[in-house]
Enzyme design. Structure first.
Site, short mmCIF file in Angstrom:
data_model
loop_
_atom_site.label_atom_id
_atom_site.label_comp_id
_atom_site.label_asym_id
_atom_site.label_seq_id
_atom_site.Cartn_x
_atom_site.Cartn_y
_atom_site.Cartn_z
N ALA A 109 6.03 15.37 10.46
CA ALA A 109 7.07 15.59 9.46
C ALA A 109 7.10 14.67 8.25
O ALA A 109 7.69 15.02 7.23
CB ALA A 109 8.44 15.57 10.14
N ALA A 110 6.51 13.46 8.34
CA ALA A 110 6.68 12.52 7.21
C ALA A 110 5.80 12.92 6.01
O ALA A 110 4.71 13.45 6.21
CB ALA A 110 6.29 11.12 7.67
N GLY A 112 8.65 14.17 4.76
CA GLY A 112 9.86 14.97 4.94
C GLY A 112 10.03 16.15 4.01
O GLY A 112 11.10 16.77 3.99
N GLY A 113 8.99 16.49 3.24
CA GLY A 113 9.11 17.63 2.32
C GLY A 113 9.54 18.90 3.03
O GLY A 113 10.46 19.60 2.60
N GLU A 132 7.41 12.14 13.58
CA GLU A 132 6.25 11.60 12.86
C GLU A 132 5.60 10.55 13.75
O GLU A 132 6.24 9.59 14.16
CB GLU A 132 6.69 11.01 11.52
CG GLU A 132 5.65 10.19 10.81
CD GLU A 132 4.31 10.90 10.59
OE1 GLU A 132 4.30 12.06 10.14
OE2 GLU A 132 3.26 10.27 10.88
N ARG A 137 5.63 5.64 8.66
CA ARG A 137 5.91 6.86 7.90
C ARG A 137 7.21 7.50 8.38
O ARG A 137 7.93 8.13 7.60
CB ARG A 137 4.74 7.84 8.02
CG ARG A 137 3.52 7.41 7.20
CD ARG A 137 2.32 8.31 7.42
NE ARG A 137 2.51 9.70 7.04
CZ ARG A 137 2.42 10.17 5.81
NH1 ARG A 137 2.14 9.37 4.82
NH2 ARG A 137 2.61 11.46 5.57
N ASP A 177 2.61 20.94 10.24
CA ASP A 177 2.04 20.71 8.90
C ASP A 177 0.97 19.64 9.13
O ASP A 177 1.22 18.45 9.03
CB ASP A 177 3.15 20.22 7.96
CG ASP A 177 2.69 20.14 6.51
OD1 ASP A 177 1.77 20.90 6.14
OD2 ASP A 177 3.23 19.32 5.76
N CYS A 230 -3.12 21.35 3.64
CA CYS A 230 -3.35 21.34 2.19
C CYS A 230 -4.86 21.24 1.95
O CYS A 230 -5.31 20.43 1.15
CB CYS A 230 -2.57 20.21 1.51
SG CYS A 230 -2.91 18.59 2.16
N1 SAM Z 1 5.15 17.70 6.67
C1 SAM Z 1 5.05 16.56 5.79
C2 SAM Z 1 5.79 16.86 4.51
O1 SAM Z 1 6.00 18.02 4.16
O2 SAM Z 1 6.23 15.91 3.84
C3 SAM Z 1 3.61 16.17 5.55
C4 SAM Z 1 2.84 15.93 6.82
S1 SAM Z 1 1.22 15.32 6.59
C5 SAM Z 1 0.39 16.68 5.96
C6 SAM Z 1 0.63 15.23 8.24
C7 SAM Z 1 1.29 14.17 9.09
O3 SAM Z 1 0.70 14.24 10.40
C8 SAM Z 1 1.09 12.74 8.62
O4 SAM Z 1 2.34 12.15 8.36
C9 SAM Z 1 0.36 12.04 9.76
O5 SAM Z 1 0.81 10.72 10.00
C10 SAM Z 1 0.67 12.94 10.96
N2 SAM Z 1 -0.36 12.86 12.03
C11 SAM Z 1 -1.55 12.25 11.99
N3 SAM Z 1 -2.18 12.39 13.17
C12 SAM Z 1 -1.37 13.07 13.98
C13 SAM Z 1 -1.46 13.50 15.33
N4 SAM Z 1 -2.53 13.26 16.07
N5 SAM Z 1 -0.42 14.18 15.85
C14 SAM Z 1 0.67 14.43 15.09
N6 SAM Z 1 0.80 14.06 13.81
C15 SAM Z 1 -0.21 13.39 13.26
#
Ligand code: SAM
Length: 429
Positions: A109-110, A112-113, A132, A137, A177, A230
């Site tokens: 989630a981080a 948080g968008g 998260e 984060r 996400d 993305c």
């Molecule tokens: N949803 C967020 C937003 O809209 O602001 C952006 C999320 S970002 C694309 C992906 C997130 O997945 C990152 O914050 C990252 O720390 C987390 N992440 C990394 N490895 C992960 C894992 N193995 N399991 C779950 N989350 C993970």
């Protein structure tokens, strides 16, 4: 922009004759946008008060392109009237809009968008768990949830396996996400470029597969799983989802979108909505609500003086850590074996003697709900946001301070002097 040759070769193969148009999209600066936080202000009202020139994002009801650089430092931003978000990322809202949202999990989630987007769609109803894995984060995620005044959200930090174990077939909507190779964001985040390689794409795809496997376990029968990235890489997008559907015949694909920067005014994004057509919807174990603690009595004594009407919701103190109290939304399940950064609205702290309200309480309150509201001019806001003391000839006591009608934080008035209670970490330097 120095794009890796192998990336360009893959894009040429993928896009064929539209490849030159794709390449030209890198000549335009990255798109900037904001999404109005309708939990605090209606779209119409925001359009009336906005200090920025705004042009609607076609696929997002409350999204607007932005020209101003300073959107992140405007008092309205501190008041949580909007979230600065890349326009293509808002397309997830279209996929989540029709889904049932009594119990929602945002797994990655981080910052948080998408949590804040879904929270606006939920309108304070149901429960939202924003997770998260990276604790640092998660702190930023929690601050954004607080700033936007979201009341029905718990922010936690754990791995997908822990959530899958605690919440089998529980959520109506799960958003993944996923962490990805970020191909769609090279223009916005060029620092990701040196990390790109076909190996990295494969590594991301393997990690996404693992996350999706855990996420699938948490979806209730009849519920939805939304997957987004993305990136343009099929391994992480369409092929990832096709492989998932082969492994999981209990899911069907309902909608799929891929946004390319040469077709839309936004960066690259992919999202898919899957429905779980078989399975149960299991019950969870709710938080124990404690009504008669000393801390609760202290809160109610404070609330009599602070609010025009004392909140009737269930008040709980389930998190004994340092005497903090939370307004836990009805139906919030117990969240064990994980870091809990926020559990609904943080009301304040009780040290055994005095109740001290939390910043989050001000951010989740509306002007008409507080007995003492101090409306500041834009110039005074800047002073308040820097942590300065202001003068106000009003009744002594705690007050909510706001930019016009929108809360920014707390103050405490004693004999015409309003002490600044904006947390030090949120002050403007
Ligand atoms: N949803 C967020 C937003 O809209 O602001 C952006 C999320 S970002 C694309 C992906 C997130 O997945 C990152 O914050 C990252 O720390 C987390 N992440 C990394 N490895 C992960 C894992 N193995 N399991 C779950 N989350 C993970």
């Amino acid at each position: 922009m120095n794009l890796p040759a192998e990336f360009l070769a893959r894009m040429r193969e993928r896009l064929g004759e539209t490849f030159p148009a794709f390449l030209s999209s890198y000549e335009v600066p990255p798109w900037r946008a904001l999404r109005v936080n309708t939990l605090k202000v209606s779209r119409e009202e925001f359009l009336r008060v906005s200090p920025f020139a705004l042009e609607p994002v076609p696929w997002a009801q409350n999204g607007f392109y932005l020209e101003a650089e300073k959107a992140g430092s405007d008092p309205y931003h501190f008041a949580g009237l909007y979230y600065v978000q890349e326009p293509s990322a808002m397309c997830v809202g279209e996929l989540t809009a029709p889904c049932k949202k009594e119990r929602v999990l945002d797994l990655c989630a981080a910052p948080g968008g998408k949590t804040t987007l879904i929270a606006a769609q939920m309108r304070g109803e149901g429960i939202l768990i924003a997770n998260e894995i990276d604790f640092g984060r998660a702190v930023i995620l929690s601050q954004n949830v607080e700033r936007l005044g979201i009341k029905n959200c718990a922010v936690v930090s754990t791995d997908p396996e822990t959530l899958a174990q605690q919440f089998p077939e529980y959520f109506d909507l799960v958003l993944v996400d996923a962490p990805c190779s970020g191909e769609g964001m090279f223009k916005k985040e060029p620092e990701a470029l040196p990390h790109w390689s076909p190996n990295n794409v494969a590594m991301c795809a393997a990690r996404q597969r693992d996350i999706l496997e855990e996420a699938a376990k948490t979806v209730a029968g009849g519920g939805h799983l939304i997957y987004s990235t993305c990136t343009f890489a099929e391994e992480e997008d369409e092929w990832q989802i096709r492989a998932f559907l082969e492994r999981h015949p209990e899911f069907v694909l309902e909608q799929e979108e891929k946004l390319y920067p040469h077709k839309y005014k936004g960066e690259g994004h992919y999202c898919a909505r899957l429905k779980k057509i078989e399975g149960e919807r299991r019950r969870g174990k709710s938080y124990p609500i404690e009504r008669s603690t000393q801390a609760n009595k202290a809160f109610y004594a404070f609330a009599e003086d602070f609010f025009t009407e004392v909140p009737k919701s269930e008040i709980a103190a389930p998190w004994p850590c340092r005497g903090r109290m939370y307004l836990v939304p009805a139906g919030m399940p117990a969240l064990n074996m994980m870091s809990r950064l926020r559990l609904g609205v943080e009301l304040g702290e009780f040290d055994g003697r005095v109740f001290k309200p939390a910043h989050a309480l001000a951010m989740a309150t509306k002007r008409e709900e507080c007995r003492r509201f101090v409306s500041l001019t834009r110039e005074e806001c800047l002073r308040y946001l820097r942590g300065e003391t202001l003068e106000r000839e009003i009744e002594n006591g705690w007050c909510v301070v706001g930019v016009e009608d929108y809360p920014l934080g707390l103050g405490k008035v004693v004999n015409g002097v309003m002490k600044n209670h904006l947390p030090k970490g949120l002050r403007k330097r």
